[in-house]
Design an enzyme around this catalytic site. Structure first.
Site, short mmCIF file in Angstrom:
data_model
loop_
_atom_site.label_atom_id
_atom_site.label_comp_id
_atom_site.label_asym_id
_atom_site.label_seq_id
_atom_site.Cartn_x
_atom_site.Cartn_y
_atom_site.Cartn_z
N CYS A 299 0.89 -1.17 0.00
CA CYS A 299 0.00 0.00 0.00
C CYS A 299 0.92 1.22 0.00
O CYS A 299 1.95 1.22 0.69
CB CYS A 299 -0.86 0.01 1.25
SG CYS A 299 -1.93 -1.44 1.33
N CYS B 188 2.16 2.86 3.48
CA CYS B 188 2.55 2.02 4.63
C CYS B 188 4.02 1.61 4.51
O CYS B 188 4.45 1.10 3.47
CB CYS B 188 1.66 0.78 4.67
SG CYS B 188 2.10 -0.36 6.00
N GLY C 289 2.96 -7.42 7.11
CA GLY C 289 2.48 -8.51 6.26
C GLY C 289 0.97 -8.57 6.14
O GLY C 289 0.23 -7.90 6.87
N GLU C 290 0.52 -9.38 5.18
CA GLU C 290 -0.91 -9.57 4.96
C GLU C 290 -1.27 -11.00 5.40
O GLU C 290 -0.93 -11.97 4.71
CB GLU C 290 -1.23 -9.33 3.47
CG GLU C 290 -2.61 -9.75 3.02
CD GLU C 290 -3.75 -9.21 3.88
OE1 GLU C 290 -3.76 -8.02 4.24
OE2 GLU C 290 -4.65 -10.01 4.22
N SER D 162 -6.52 -8.72 10.79
CA SER D 162 -6.77 -7.57 9.92
C SER D 162 -6.31 -7.91 8.51
O SER D 162 -5.26 -8.52 8.31
CB SER D 162 -5.98 -6.38 10.46
OG SER D 162 -6.18 -5.24 9.65
N SER E 55 -9.19 -3.40 6.29
CA SER E 55 -8.54 -2.11 6.02
C SER E 55 -9.21 -1.51 4.79
O SER E 55 -8.76 -1.73 3.66
CB SER E 55 -7.04 -2.31 5.78
OG SER E 55 -6.42 -2.67 6.99
N LEU E 56 -10.26 -0.75 4.99
CA LEU E 56 -11.03 -0.22 3.86
C LEU E 56 -10.40 1.05 3.29
O LEU E 56 -10.05 1.12 2.12
CB LEU E 56 -12.48 0.03 4.30
CG LEU E 56 -13.43 0.47 3.18
CD1 LEU E 56 -13.65 -0.65 2.18
CD2 LEU E 56 -14.75 0.96 3.76
N CYS F 277 0.77 2.04 13.88
CA CYS F 277 0.32 1.45 12.62
C CYS F 277 1.09 2.05 11.45
O CYS F 277 1.21 3.26 11.33
CB CYS F 277 -1.15 1.77 12.37
SG CYS F 277 -2.26 1.01 13.51
N1 SAH Z 1 -2.05 -6.17 5.89
C1 SAH Z 1 -3.06 -6.14 6.91
C2 SAH Z 1 -2.48 -6.13 8.29
C3 SAH Z 1 -1.71 -4.87 8.66
S1 SAH Z 1 -2.69 -3.97 9.78
C4 SAH Z 1 -4.00 -4.97 6.66
O1 SAH Z 1 -3.75 -4.20 5.73
O2 SAH Z 1 -5.01 -4.84 7.35
C5 SAH Z 1 -1.90 -2.44 9.81
C6 SAH Z 1 -2.91 -1.32 9.68
O3 SAH Z 1 -2.20 -0.06 9.74
C7 SAH Z 1 -3.64 -1.36 8.35
O4 SAH Z 1 -4.97 -0.95 8.52
C8 SAH Z 1 -2.86 -0.31 7.58
O5 SAH Z 1 -3.57 0.16 6.50
C9 SAH Z 1 -2.60 0.73 8.65
N2 SAH Z 1 -1.53 1.66 8.33
C10 SAH Z 1 -0.51 1.48 7.48
N3 SAH Z 1 0.28 2.59 7.44
C11 SAH Z 1 -0.27 3.48 8.29
C12 SAH Z 1 0.10 4.79 8.73
N4 SAH Z 1 1.20 5.38 8.28
N5 SAH Z 1 -0.69 5.41 9.63
C13 SAH Z 1 -1.78 4.78 10.13
N6 SAH Z 1 -2.15 3.53 9.78
C14 SAH Z 1 -1.41 2.89 8.87
#
Ligand code: SAH
Length: 350
Positions: free
Chosen positions: A120, A123, A163-164, A195, A218-219, A342
């Protein structure tokens, strides 16, 4: 690449241990004791399995290892006591886990892969080159190591690190079985959250397997074009299909679903976005007490240009959802000063 010669015992599902350990132990109750030492007492050294014979301990040590991580580093936040653990894997890669103190309880946020193949574009974990899936044992080692380090039982597990998880489904499933098994780690399924960025077959399988753990999606966007900009590798999943998958999850598991929504300044944080999200949730029958929206104000990093919205935009977004009847919560960042929040789990802080 450095190879492990001995078998990593955490990689073996406990029910298979009965056959794997047969050459060393004939009695079933002794294998039960070994399982207790590992998964209930969190003792990660065969020599400390005091109620089994010295000979058996020696046999176990010569064929198996209980730990694979080295160079373990801990960083503790002075802001909120969050601890970020850095682990070096057997093949010299780095992964992270975070221990989050919450009142008197501790929750851990763990990684499922080395790097993340989804990438993404906001991230940090996605910026790391994807290397491989973590094994069942490595994922459990993150948790067991933290528990033995803090000398306390953890009360919850979040699959929200690097990771996913749905792309490492077989190991995810095996780990969840161990987490919820009464004979093993005995953590309530409502205290476990997986998640996902939205891998629909994974969401459906997790629902069908009926573990009943919580699910978080994670929408992060309210229309498909907008979502594709921040999640280019979206597995061709349309928002409406993702929301249908959440509906399916709720129906099958009677558990709870969280919709995670990162707020990115001037990208997805306007009142129209909030209204669109409310309309989407209504259209998919997702406005009910089992569904919560977590707003995550973006945690800024040096690697991306995205900014955190102004407080007024965050509160307005929340208010619009709230008056639409949605349960909504603003997620407070934890461990910001140590790169544990996060999206910050990507840089090696050695
Ligand atoms: N891959 C999975 C598990 C990771 S969860 C997923 O995408 O859900 C980590 C969460 O943190 C996800 O919702 C991701 O989108 C969010 N995230 C990633 N970078 C971030 C940032 N800089 N600030 C806040 N949230 C972030």
């Amino acid at each position: 690449m450095k190879k492990q010669k001995k078998t990593f015992i955490l990689d073996i599902e406990p029910k298979q241990l009965y056959s794997e350990l047969k050459p060393f132990v004939a009695e079933k109750y002794k294998i039960d004791q070994i399982i207790q030492w590992i998964y209930q007492k969190k003792v990660l050294d065969f020599n400390n399995f005091t109620n089994i014979s010295k000979e058996l301990r020696g046999n176990l040590s010569s064929s198996f290892v209980l730990r694979t991580f080295t160079n373990i580093k801990k960083d503790e936040s002075i802001l909120d006591g969050t601890v970020r653990y850095t682990f070096r894997t057997y093949d010299n890669k780095y992964i992270y886990a975070v221990c989050l103190p919450n009142e008197n309880k501790k929750t851990v946020c763990i990684s499922t892969q080395v790097g993340c193949p989804v990438s993404c574009n906001f991230c940090l974990s996605g910026k790391m080159k994807f290397v491989r899936n973590l094994s069942r044992g490595e994922i459990l080692e993150e948790i067991l190591y933290i528990e033995s380090d803090i000398r306390e039982r953890i009360s919850g597990v979040l699959f929200m690190g690097m990771g996913e998880p749905m792309l490492n489904y077989a190991n995810l499933k095996s780990v969840i079985k161990t987490l919820i098994s009464k004979k093993e780690m005995n953590i309530g399924k409502r205290h476990i959250t997986v998640s996902s960025v939205g891998v629909i077959p994974g969401i459906k399988s997790l629902a069908d397997e009926m573990f009943g753990v919580r699910f978080a999606l994670s929408l992060h966007a309210t229309d498909d074009k907008q979502r594709k900009k921040i999640i280019p590798n979206n597995f061709d999943a349309k928002i409406s299909d993702l929301l249908d998958a959440c509906k399916y999850y709720l129906k099958k598991t009677k558990s709870k679903v969280t919709i995670e929504y990162i707020l990115l300044k001037d990208f997805n944080d306007t009142s129209s976005d909030a209204h669109r999200l409310a309309r989407l949730m209504k259209a998919h029958n997702l406005i009910n007490p089992d569904v919560q929206v977590n707003l995550i104000p973006y945690n800024e990093t040096n690697s991306f240009d995205y900014k955190t919205p102004a407080q007024i935009a965050i509160l307005t977004f929340k208010k619009i959802l709230k008056v639409s009847g949605i349960t909504v919560n603003i997620r407070e960042p934890k461990g910001l000063d140590i790169g544990a929040a996060c999206g910050q789990l990507g840089k090696v802080n050695l």
